[in-house]
Structures are given as C-alpha cells and as structure tokens.
Design an enzyme around this catalytic site. Structure first.
Site, PDB file in Angstrom:
ATOM      1  N   ARG A   1       0.106  -1.445  15.769  1.00 47.38           N
ATOM      2  CA  ARG A   1      -1.312  -1.621  15.402  1.00 47.38           C
ATOM      3  C   ARG A   1      -1.701  -3.090  15.468  1.00 47.38           C
ATOM      4  O   ARG A   1      -2.805  -3.428  15.898  1.00 47.38           O
ATOM      5  CB  ARG A   1      -1.576  -1.049  14.000  1.00 47.38           C
ATOM      6  CG  ARG A   1      -1.747   0.469  14.015  1.00 47.38           C
ATOM      7  CD  ARG A   1      -1.384   1.144  12.705  1.00 47.38           C
ATOM      8  NE  ARG A   1      -2.221   0.739  11.596  1.00 47.38           N
ATOM      9  CZ  ARG A   1      -1.896   0.902  10.320  1.00 47.38           C
ATOM     10  NH1 ARG A   1      -0.735   1.460   9.991  1.00 47.38           N
ATOM     11  NH2 ARG A   1      -2.707   0.513   9.378  1.00 47.38           N
TER      12      ARG A   1
ATOM     13  N   ARG B   1       0.848  -1.200   0.000  1.00 43.81           N
ATOM     14  CA  ARG B   1       0.000   0.000   0.000  1.00 43.81           C
ATOM     15  C   ARG B   1       0.885   1.252   0.000  1.00 43.81           C
ATOM     16  O   ARG B   1       0.608   2.210  -0.721  1.00 43.81           O
ATOM     17  CB  ARG B   1      -0.906  -0.031   1.247  1.00 43.81           C
ATOM     18  CG  ARG B   1      -1.760   1.210   1.438  1.00 43.81           C
ATOM     19  CD  ARG B   1      -2.982   0.929   2.300  1.00 43.81           C
ATOM     20  NE  ARG B   1      -2.677   0.964   3.726  1.00 43.81           N
ATOM     21  CZ  ARG B   1      -3.518   0.627   4.697  1.00 43.81           C
ATOM     22  NH1 ARG B   1      -4.718   0.178   4.394  1.00 43.81           N
ATOM     23  NH2 ARG B   1      -3.181   0.682   5.945  1.00 43.81           N
TER      24      ARG B   1
HETATM   25  P1  ADP Z   1      -6.187   0.170  10.078  1.00 45.75           P
HETATM   26  O1  ADP Z   1      -5.797   0.214   8.634  1.00 45.75           O
HETATM   27  O2  ADP Z   1      -5.038  -0.093  10.993  1.00 45.75           O
HETATM   28  O3  ADP Z   1      -7.349  -0.717  10.349  1.00 45.75           O
HETATM   29  P2  ADP Z   1      -7.746   2.639  10.562  1.00 45.75           P
HETATM   30  O4  ADP Z   1      -7.665   3.564   9.426  1.00 45.75           O
HETATM   31  O5  ADP Z   1      -9.011   1.900  10.794  1.00 45.75           O
HETATM   32  O6  ADP Z   1      -6.504   1.642  10.469  1.00 45.75           O
HETATM   33  O7  ADP Z   1      -7.377   3.402  11.924  1.00 45.75           O
HETATM   34  C1  ADP Z   1      -6.188   4.151  12.065  1.00 45.75           C
HETATM   35  C2  ADP Z   1      -5.999   4.579  13.522  1.00 45.75           C
HETATM   36  O8  ADP Z   1      -7.132   5.341  13.964  1.00 45.75           O
HETATM   37  C3  ADP Z   1      -5.895   3.437  14.532  1.00 45.75           C
HETATM   38  O9  ADP Z   1      -4.598   2.889  14.621  1.00 45.75           O
HETATM   39  C4  ADP Z   1      -6.348   4.157  15.824  1.00 45.75           C
HETATM   40  O10 ADP Z   1      -5.331   4.977  16.346  1.00 45.75           O
HETATM   41  C5  ADP Z   1      -7.458   5.069  15.327  1.00 45.75           C
HETATM   42  N1  ADP Z   1      -8.787   4.395  15.390  1.00 45.75           N
HETATM   43  C6  ADP Z   1      -9.582   4.086  14.331  1.00 45.75           C
HETATM   44  N2  ADP Z   1     -10.721   3.494  14.742  1.00 45.75           N
HETATM   45  C7  ADP Z   1     -10.625   3.409  16.110  1.00 45.75           C
HETATM   46  C8  ADP Z   1     -11.461   2.890  17.131  1.00 45.75           C
HETATM   47  N3  ADP Z   1     -12.653   2.315  16.846  1.00 45.75           N
HETATM   48  N4  ADP Z   1     -11.039   2.962  18.410  1.00 45.75           N
HETATM   49  C9  ADP Z   1      -9.872   3.531  18.732  1.00 45.75           C
HETATM   50  N5  ADP Z   1      -9.015   4.035  17.823  1.00 45.75           N
HETATM   51  C10 ADP Z   1      -9.385   3.989  16.520  1.00 45.75           C
END
Ligand code: ADP
Length: 192
Positions: free
Chosen positions: A150, A127
């Site tokens: 993560r 990506r």
């Molecule tokens: P990924 O590709 O890791 O699934 P996201 O784009 O969904 O990433 O999320 C990026 C970041 O945003 C997470 O690492 C976290 O810091 C924050 N985040 C997103 N959704 C949540 C949630 N439901 N609860 C807590 N933090 C969140």
C-alpha cells in the site's frame, strides 16, 4: 463544504474526516469503506475488488470513479462531503474534476497530511493491536506485506497528486505527525 484528504495509509485522514463530519454535518466518503462494504455484501464490484485490496494494490479507476459519482448524487451530500481515499491516482483526480464540473460543483480545499513512513508502519501495528484488544476484526490488508505494498502504491500513484493540486492552487499541507487535536486545529485554520 467539499474537501479532499490526501496522505499515505495511516496518516490520519479517516480520524480527521470523522471530526469534520460532525462539525459541518457533511458525510465522510471513504472509498476504502465503500469497497469493504461491497466485499462484505459480495456484490459484483466486491467480488472484483477483494483480491486486489487484500494484496494492497489499487482497484481500477473505473470502479472507484463510478462508486464516487453515484455516492455524490445522494441527498446527504447536498451540503458537501469529505473525500477520504479518493482520488488516489492522477487519472482519478482528472475524472473527479470532470465529474464535479458536470454536476456544477466545486472543491473548497485539498488537505494533505504529511507523515514519515516509519511512523506509518507503527500506526498500522497499533491499529491492529487495538482492534484485537477490543475484539474487533482486523482488516485483511492490515498486515506487514500488504501494508508495504500500500505504501509503494501510494508513493508511485498517489503522491503525484500533490503536484496536481499544487498546480490548481487548491493544495494545503498539514503536519500529520502532530497529535490529533493539533492536526484538527491546523485544519480548522485552513478552513476558517
Ligand atoms: P488506507 O488505510 O490504506 O488509506 P483505504 O481504506 O482507504 O486504505 O483503502 C483500502 C484499499 O481499498 C486500498 O488499498 C485499495 O485497494 C482500495 N481503494 C480504496 N480507495 C481506492 C481508490 N480511490 N482507488 C483505487 N483503490 C482504492
């Protein structure tokens, strides 16, 4: 149609959610996208969330619960929505159950994408390479260190959600290692 996508970072939740958005005419609610928008606009929430997100850790349940509750009330969610990246902790899942109940809404399915961890790191690297090749901006948490964090957050806090939704009888598991079309076909079968 109200759906939740579960799965580790890089499992393909966003890709599948986008396809379903077109098919069902319902929005994809990505808490990651909503938080990144808040960071870009330097809102109060964005200022609080930025450092936590860059480190690959989770933003507080309180913040995301509120963002989602407000978003679900918007008119474009009347026919349903696809939650991508929320809930991410058991307390968030419990908050969501209560939230939906108070709004008189019910979930139709919880779809979990299962993927091996080794593949996830490769997908993140791809990506990043694609984003650079197309002149885009790489996410500030798409680097090996934050990605590892993560994954740890996922293992510790999000993976237990499968159990939660298995108990409620809502969990459907899909092999996220298959190619995009095959995963979509599998999801279609579940929703049919
Ligand atoms: P990924 O590709 O890791 O699934 P996201 O784009 O969904 O990433 O999320 C990026 C970041 O945003 C997470 O690492 C976290 O810091 C924050 N985040 C997103 N959704 C949540 C949630 N439901 N609860 C807590 N933090 C969140």
């Amino acid at each position: 149609m109200r759906l939740i996508f579960l799965g580790p970072p890089g499992a393909g939740k966003g890709t599948q959610a986008k396809l379903l958005t077109e098919r069902y005419g319902i929005p994809q609610l990505s808490t990651g996208d909503m938080l990144r928008a808040a960071v870009a606009q330097a809102t109060e929430v964005g200022k609080r969330a930025k450092a936590v997100m860059d480190a690959g850790q989770l933003v507080s349940d309180e913040i995301v619960n509120e963002i989602v509750s407000d978003r679900i009330d918007a008119p474009d969610c009347a026919k349903g929505f696809i939650l991508d990246g929320y809930p991410r902790t058991v307390p968030q899942a419990i908050a969501l159950d209560r939230m939906l109940e108070s709004k008189g809404l019910k979930l139709d399915a919880v779809i979990e994408l299962k993927v091996d961890e080794a593949a996830l790191v490769r997908r993140m690297e791809n990506r990043v390479a694609e984003t650079i090749a197309t002149g885009g901006t790489v996410r500030s948490d798409d680097n090996p260190e934050a990605f590892k964090r993560r994954l740890t957050e996922y293992r510790e806090k999000t993976a237990p959600l499968s159990e939660h939704y298995a108990e409620t009888g809502q969990l459907k598991t899909v092999d996220g290692m298959a190619d995009v079309e095959a995963v979509t076909a599998e999801i279609d079968k579940i929703l049919a």
